[in-house]
Design an enzyme around this catalytic site. Structure first.
Site, short mmCIF file in Angstrom:
data_model
loop_
_atom_site.label_atom_id
_atom_site.label_comp_id
_atom_site.label_asym_id
_atom_site.label_seq_id
_atom_site.Cartn_x
_atom_site.Cartn_y
_atom_site.Cartn_z
N ILE A 62 0.85 -1.33 0.05
CA ILE A 62 0.06 0.07 -0.12
C ILE A 62 0.96 1.17 0.09
CG2 ILE A 62 -1.98 -0.94 0.87
CD1 ILE A 62 -1.34 0.38 3.74
N THR A 101 4.35 2.20 6.20
CA THR A 101 3.01 1.15 5.71
C THR A 101 1.83 2.10 6.45
OG1 THR A 101 3.92 -0.67 5.59
CG2 THR A 101 1.71 -0.69 6.08
N THR A 126 -7.21 1.19 16.19
CA THR A 126 -6.84 0.29 17.37
C THR A 126 -7.47 1.19 18.56
OG1 THR A 126 -5.44 -0.66 18.66
CG2 THR A 126 -4.57 0.89 16.99
N ASP A 127 -7.73 0.79 19.71
CA ASP A 127 -7.70 1.33 21.07
C ASP A 127 -6.59 1.94 21.56
OD1 ASP A 127 -6.55 -1.08 21.72
OD2 ASP A 127 -8.16 -1.47 23.38
N GLU A 128 -5.40 1.48 20.74
CA GLU A 128 -4.01 1.88 21.36
C GLU A 128 -3.80 3.27 21.14
OE1 GLU A 128 -0.61 -0.70 21.06
OE2 GLU A 128 -1.76 -2.37 21.38
N TYR A 151 4.10 2.15 17.07
CA TYR A 151 2.99 1.60 16.50
C TYR A 151 1.74 2.36 16.60
CZ TYR A 151 -1.30 -1.43 16.07
OH TYR A 151 -2.59 -1.76 15.84
N LYS A 155 -0.51 4.60 13.77
CA LYS A 155 -2.18 4.23 13.81
C LYS A 155 -2.83 5.58 14.07
CE LYS A 155 -3.84 0.98 12.93
NZ LYS A 155 -4.16 0.14 11.41
N LEU A 191 0.34 -11.85 22.28
CA LEU A 191 0.58 -12.87 23.72
C LEU A 191 -0.28 -14.12 23.48
CD1 LEU A 191 1.10 -12.53 26.70
CD2 LEU A 191 -1.24 -11.86 27.28
N ARG A 274 8.18 -4.34 28.75
CA ARG A 274 8.14 -3.72 27.34
C ARG A 274 8.36 -2.19 27.66
NH1 ARG A 274 2.66 -4.17 23.83
NH2 ARG A 274 3.75 -6.11 22.92
P1 NAD Z 1 -1.41 -8.70 11.03
O1 NAD Z 1 0.04 -8.41 11.53
O2 NAD Z 1 -1.72 -10.41 11.55
O3 NAD Z 1 -1.71 -8.66 9.48
C1 NAD Z 1 -1.20 -7.46 8.76
C2 NAD Z 1 -1.56 -7.79 7.28
O4 NAD Z 1 -1.06 -6.63 6.41
C3 NAD Z 1 -0.46 -8.87 6.74
O5 NAD Z 1 -1.37 -9.88 5.94
C4 NAD Z 1 0.51 -8.12 6.06
O6 NAD Z 1 1.16 -9.02 4.93
C5 NAD Z 1 -0.29 -6.95 5.45
N1 NAD Z 1 0.67 -6.04 5.23
C6 NAD Z 1 1.45 -5.32 6.11
N2 NAD Z 1 2.14 -4.17 5.44
C7 NAD Z 1 1.56 -4.12 4.04
C8 NAD Z 1 1.70 -3.25 3.28
N3 NAD Z 1 2.45 -2.29 3.21
N4 NAD Z 1 1.01 -3.31 2.00
C9 NAD Z 1 0.11 -4.48 1.95
N5 NAD Z 1 -0.08 -5.25 3.00
C10 NAD Z 1 0.42 -5.23 4.16
O7 NAD Z 1 -2.46 -7.70 11.61
P2 NAD Z 1 -3.90 -8.00 12.45
O8 NAD Z 1 -3.60 -8.43 13.76
O9 NAD Z 1 -4.64 -8.97 11.44
O10 NAD Z 1 -4.41 -6.57 12.32
C11 NAD Z 1 -5.16 -6.07 11.34
C12 NAD Z 1 -5.36 -4.58 11.49
O11 NAD Z 1 -6.39 -4.24 12.68
C13 NAD Z 1 -4.32 -3.45 11.61
O12 NAD Z 1 -4.46 -2.42 11.01
C14 NAD Z 1 -4.25 -3.41 13.07
O13 NAD Z 1 -3.64 -2.03 13.57
C15 NAD Z 1 -5.88 -3.28 13.66
N6 NAD Z 1 -6.06 -4.02 15.05
C16 NAD Z 1 -5.52 -5.21 15.63
C17 NAD Z 1 -6.08 -5.61 16.60
C18 NAD Z 1 -5.35 -6.86 17.07
O14 NAD Z 1 -5.80 -7.27 18.48
N7 NAD Z 1 -4.76 -7.75 16.31
C19 NAD Z 1 -6.87 -4.75 17.24
C20 NAD Z 1 -7.45 -3.75 16.80
C21 NAD Z 1 -6.86 -3.37 15.73
O1 DAU Z 2 -5.41 -3.19 21.71
C1 DAU Z 2 -5.05 -3.46 20.44
C2 DAU Z 2 -3.96 -3.65 19.80
O2 DAU Z 2 -3.42 -4.99 20.43
C3 DAU Z 2 -3.78 -3.87 18.45
O3 DAU Z 2 -3.77 -2.50 17.92
C4 DAU Z 2 -2.29 -4.57 18.17
O4 DAU Z 2 -2.12 -4.73 16.74
C5 DAU Z 2 -2.09 -5.69 18.87
O5 DAU Z 2 -0.73 -6.20 18.62
C6 DAU Z 2 -2.50 -5.79 20.31
O6 DAU Z 2 -1.41 -5.06 20.93
P1 DAU Z 2 -0.94 -5.42 22.53
O7 DAU Z 2 0.42 -4.79 22.48
O8 DAU Z 2 -1.92 -5.11 23.43
O9 DAU Z 2 -0.76 -6.97 22.37
P2 DAU Z 2 0.51 -8.17 22.46
O10 DAU Z 2 -0.27 -9.68 22.01
O11 DAU Z 2 1.53 -7.82 21.89
O12 DAU Z 2 0.45 -7.95 24.10
C7 DAU Z 2 -0.57 -8.21 25.06
C8 DAU Z 2 -0.22 -7.96 26.36
O13 DAU Z 2 0.66 -9.10 26.80
C9 DAU Z 2 0.80 -6.65 26.51
O14 DAU Z 2 0.33 -6.18 27.80
C10 DAU Z 2 2.20 -7.21 26.30
C11 DAU Z 2 1.97 -8.39 26.99
N1 DAU Z 2 2.92 -9.55 26.66
C12 DAU Z 2 2.95 -9.88 25.23
C13 DAU Z 2 3.95 -10.55 24.71
C14 DAU Z 2 4.02 -10.68 23.12
C15 DAU Z 2 3.73 -10.41 27.58
O15 DAU Z 2 3.58 -10.08 28.84
N2 DAU Z 2 4.58 -11.44 27.04
C16 DAU Z 2 4.75 -11.38 25.59
O16 DAU Z 2 5.68 -12.28 25.07
#
Ligand code: NAD
Ligand code: DAU
Length: 337
Positions: A62, A101, A126-128, A151, A155, A191, A274
Site C-alpha cells: 500500500i 505502511t 485500534t484502541d491503542e 505503532y 495508527k 500474547l 516492554r
Molecule cells: P497482522 O499483522 O496479522 O496482518 C497484517 C497484514 O497486513 C498482513 O497480511 C501483512 O502482509 C499486510 N501488510 C503489512 N504491510 C503491508 C503493506 N505495506 N501493504 C500491503 N499489505 C501489508 O495484523 P492484524 O492483527 O490482522 O491487524 C489488522 C489490522 O487491525 C491492523 O490495522 C491493526 O492495527 C488493527 N487492529 C488489530 C488488533 C489486534 O488485536 N490484532 C486490534 C485492533 C486493531
Molecule cells: O489493543 C489492540 C492492539 O492489541 C492492536 O492494535 C495490536 O495490533 C495488537 O498487537 C495488540 O497490541 P498489544 O500490545 O496489546 O498485544 P500483545 O499481544 O503484543 O500484548 C498483549 C499484552 O501481553 C501486553 O500487555 C504485552 C504482554 N506480553 C506480550 C508478549 C508478546 C507479554 O507479557 N509477553 C509477551 O511475550
C-alpha cells in the site's frame, strides 16, 4: 448489492483473513485482497476460499502509489484498510516500516479513494491510539489521542489523516477502534498464540513486567461482525469503538491457557518490561451497541477453549511460521530479558 466490489487491504493477516471469510459467507460481494505478504501475511489463511470466483488476490504494497493506482482500475467501490505493521514490540525495535505502511500507505489509499469517489472507506484502527488508562475509566470515541509506541503513534497519525479527508474532501471515511483480538490464524508473536504455542512444546512463557497489565479481549469473529455492521450501517465521518467487555490481566490469560492445556505454571518466566508499556485498556462500546445494534456473541471461556483447540489441530500452520525469520525475531526480542 451484488455488484459491490470491496478492496480489502492486509487480507492475508489475522483479522483481514477472518473478515474476508466472514463477508464471502454472508454477502454476494466481490472482494479484492491486496496484501504485501510481509512476515505476517500468509496465503494459507485463506486457502479454503481462494478458488471462490468472487475473490481475487493481488500481491502489493500500500506504500507503493503506482500499485495502488493500478488496483483502483478494477472498479473498486469501497475500501476496508486492515493492512498495517501491527506488533508493538517490533515497532519499538524498528519503527521504519510502521511509518511507511501505516501512515504512507493509508495516505495513498485515501488519495485514490478521494479521486475515485469510493462509497465507503473504513479505516481499521485500534484502541491503542488512546494511550493508557489507570484503574478507572474507559476509552470513549471522544477520548483524546495519546499514543505511547511507534505503532500506536503511526495508527493515530493515520486516523487523523483519514478524518481530515472526510472533513476537507468529504471522502466517506469511518474509523473503527477495537481492543485486543484473539482467535484462529493469529501470528504467534502476539500474547495469546505465543503462550499457547510455546506451552505446547514446553518452552518458557515470557510475561512482561509484573504481568498485571490489563487488556480487553474480543474474539476476532465478534470484531468481524462489528466491522460488517459499521460497513453497512455506520455513519460517514464517525468513529466507532469496539470492545469485548472482557478485561483481563496478562497473568490471568497465561494461567488460563496453562489450565486448558494441563501444563504447569513453572513454565512462566517474568521478563523485563516492554518500553512505554500501556498499563490498561478498556473500551466503552455504548455507541456501536446503541446506534448499530451490535453485541458480542462469543463468551471468553468458550472462545479461549476453541482457540487453544485450533492451535492444537493446526500445528502445521504455526510450526512452519515458528521457524526461519521468526526464530531470528524471537531470539532478538527475548535476548537479555
Ligand atoms: P497482522 O499483522 O496479522 O496482518 C497484517 C497484514 O497486513 C498482513 O497480511 C501483512 O502482509 C499486510 N501488510 C503489512 N504491510 C503491508 C503493506 N505495506 N501493504 C500491503 N499489505 C501489508 O495484523 P492484524 O492483527 O490482522 O491487524 C489488522 C489490522 O487491525 C491492523 O490495522 C491493526 O492495527 C488493527 N487492529 C488489530 C488488533 C489486534 O488485536 N490484532 C486490534 C485492533 C486493531
Ligand atoms: O489493543 C489492540 C492492539 O492489541 C492492536 O492494535 C495490536 O495490533 C495488537 O498487537 C495488540 O497490541 P498489544 O500490545 O496489546 O498485544 P500483545 O499481544 O503484543 O500484548 C498483549 C499484552 O501481553 C501486553 O500487555 C504485552 C504482554 N506480553 C506480550 C508478549 C508478546 C507479554 O507479557 N509477553 C509477551 O511475550
Amino acid at each position: 448489492m451484488g455488484n459491490t466490489h470491496i478492496l480489502v487491504t492486509g487480507g492475508c493477516g489475522f483479522i483481514g483473513s477472518n473478515f474476508i471469510r466472514h463477508m464471502l459467507s454472508q454477502y454476494p460481494y466481490r472482494i479484492t485482497n491486496f496484501d504485501k505478504l510481509t512476515y505476517a501475511g500468509n496465503l494459507e489463511n485463506l486457502r479454503d476460499i481462494e478458488k471462490d470466483r468472487r475473490y481475487t488476490f493481488i500481491k502489493g504494497d500500500i506504500a507503493d502509489k503506482v500499485a495502488i493506482e493500478n488496483v483502483f482500475e478494477k472498479e473498486i467501490d469501497s475500501v476496508i484498510n486492515f493492512a498495517a505493521e501491527s506488533h508493538v514490540d517490533r515497532s519499538i525495535m524498528d519503527p521504519d516500516a510502521f511509518i511507511k505502511t501505516n501512515i504512507g500507505g493509508t495516505f495513498n489509499l485515501l488519495e485514490m479513494a478521494r479521486k475515485r469517489n469510493v462509497k465507503r472507506f473504513i479505516q481499521i484502527s485500534t484502541d491503542e491510539v488512546y494511550g493508557s488508562l489507570g484503574k478507572e475509566g474507559e476509552f470513549r470515541e471522544d477520548t483524546p489521542l495519546a499514543p505511547n509506541s511507534p505503532y500506536s503513534a503511526s495508527k493515530a497519525s493515520a486516523d487523523i489523516l483519514a478524518m481530515v479527508y472526510y472533513k476537507t474532501y468529504k471522502t466517506p471515511v469511518i474509523i473503527t477502534r477495537c481492543s485486543n483480538n484473539y482467535g484462529p490464524y493469529q501470528f504467534p508473536e502476539k500474547l495469546i498464540p505465543l503462550i499457547i504455542t510455546n506451552a505446547l512444546v514446553d518452552m518458557e512463557l515470557p510475561v512482561y513486567g509484573d504481568g498485571m497489565n490489563i487488556r480487553d479481549w474480543i474474539h476476532v469473529l465478534d470484531h468481524c461482525e462489528a466491522i460488517d455492521a459499521v460497513f453497512h450501517k455506520g455513519e460517514i465521518g464517525n468513529v466507532y469503538n469496539i470492545g469485548g467487555e472482557n478485561e483481563r490481566t496478562n497473568i490471568e490469560i497465561v494461567k488460563l491457557i496453562l489450565r486448558i492445556l494441563g501444563k504447569p505454571e513453572t513454565l512462566i518466566k517474568f521478563v523485563k518490561d516492554r518500553l512505554g508499556h500501556d498499563r490498561r485498556y478498556a473500551i466503552d462500546s455504548t455507541k456501536i451497541k446503541k446506534k448499530l445494534g451490535y453485541k458480542t456473541k462469543k463468551g471468553f471461556k468458550k472462545g479461549m477453549e476453541e482457540t487453544v483447540g485450533w492451535y492444537i489441530e493446526n500445528k502445521f500452520w504455526w510450526e512452519r511460521i515458528k521457524s526461519g525469520e521468526y526464530l531470528e525475531y524471537y531470539s532478538k526480542m527475548y535476548k537479555d530479558r
